[in-house]
Design an enzyme around this catalytic site. Structure first.
Site, mmCIF file in Angstrom:
data_model
loop_
_atom_site.group_PDB
_atom_site.id
_atom_site.type_symbol
_atom_site.label_atom_id
_atom_site.label_comp_id
_atom_site.label_asym_id
_atom_site.label_seq_id
_atom_site.Cartn_x
_atom_site.Cartn_y
_atom_site.Cartn_z
ATOM 1 N N SER A 162 0.845 -1.195 0.000
ATOM 2 C CA SER A 162 0.000 0.000 0.000
ATOM 3 C C SER A 162 0.886 1.253 0.000
ATOM 4 O O SER A 162 1.704 1.426 -0.906
ATOM 5 C CB SER A 162 -0.958 -0.038 1.189
ATOM 6 O OG SER A 162 -1.998 0.910 1.049
ATOM 7 N N MET A 163 0.790 2.115 1.001
ATOM 8 C CA MET A 163 1.676 3.281 1.074
ATOM 9 C C MET A 163 3.143 2.854 0.981
ATOM 10 O O MET A 163 3.971 3.532 0.362
ATOM 11 C CB MET A 163 1.448 4.034 2.368
ATOM 12 C CG MET A 163 2.433 5.166 2.633
ATOM 13 S SD MET A 163 2.276 5.810 4.313
ATOM 14 C CE MET A 163 3.564 7.056 4.329
#
Length: 271
Positions: free
Chosen positions: A105-106
């Protein structure tokens, strides 16, 4: 950069702050490439605590400010500032050689930007870049989850599968992490990709079947970011499949790649 984007700190963080756990050995990659891992928004380096045993390889989890032993540090709200400081830390610790990057994700976005930053500073690119549960960089910036109220943000985390129904321990943990999560989301949602040449390393991208944040077409768009091969993998589960049994195919691929790169011989022209 926003004036408050780079958090004020009483003292510069050490390598042990950025890379918790056993001290990473800069010479360890002489046998097996080290795997440098970046957490998802609101996550900590502890996500990867069992990976050294599962992979049989040196794993270097990265700890962002605002969590773990860095709890008293303000989290970043600007991704460029975070990437710059992570890159500084990797270079200072001698870890930016014979390495593989992984991010979820991030963390995938940070891993990609760190790879570009290391290349720009003359360091070798990673041997492989693994991105998981993340849209391609140019697709960021279309959400405003950081602006949600606390109740709506809790509901979002629950809907994405980060909390099991009735899990009070995880719920209490989320309450403490809401400011960090909001800061991380702000950094992601303010991020804007800048055109650069593709990375030369191969990539593997993972898309979970039930992930509304990073659907398969958005994950497959990573293809434009490498001049080598991109392998797209579909896995069961939701956005947080990394925390459950659905992560097994991912770990298997990581183990295979780390073993393969460890067995490769350097080409003769490097001597």
């Amino acid at each position: 950069m926003h004036p408050s984007a780079r958090p004020a700190r009483p003292a510069p963080p050490t390598a042990a702050d950025w890379f918790p756990g056993p001290s990473p050995d800069p010479e360890a990659a002489a046998g097996t490439p080290r795997l440098i891992c970046f957490p998802y928004a609101g996550g900590t380096a502890s996500v990867y605590r069992d990976w050294p045993d599962l992979l049989g390889a040196p794993v270097v989890p990265v700890q962002f400010p605002g969590r773990g032993r860095r709890l008293r540090e303000a989290p970043y709200t600007d991704l460029d500032a975070l990437v710059s400081d992570v890159t500084d830390a990797l270079l200072a610790a001698g870890l930016a050689r014979d390495y593989v990057l992984f991010g979820h994700s991030m963390g995938a976005l940070v891993a990609y930007e760190v790879a570009c930053a290391l290349r720009a500073r003359g360091a070798p690119e990673p041997r492989h870049l693994f991105v998981s549960g993340s849209r391609a960089p140019h697709l960021y910036g279309d959400r405003a989850d950081h602006a949600l109220g606390d109740d709506a943000l809790r509901a979002l985390v629950h809907d994405l599968g980060a909390l099991a129904p009735g899990d009070r321990v995880a719920g209490a943990y989320l309450e403490r992490r809401l400011p960090v999560l909001r800061a991380d989301l702000t950094a992601c949602e303010r991020y804007r990709w800048r055109p650069r040449r593709p990375l030369a390393c191969p990539m593997t991208a993972y898309a979970a079947d039930g992930d509304p944040v990073a659907p398969a077409p958005h994950v497959e768009a990573w293809r434009a970011y490498t001049g080598a091969s991109l392998l797209c993998r579909r896995v069961p589960g939701g956005h947080f499949f990394l925390n459950g049994p659905e992560r097994r195919p991912l770990l298997r691929d990581l183990r295979t790649e780390l073993t393969r790169t460890a067995e490769e011989k350097e080409p003769s022209w490097t001597y």
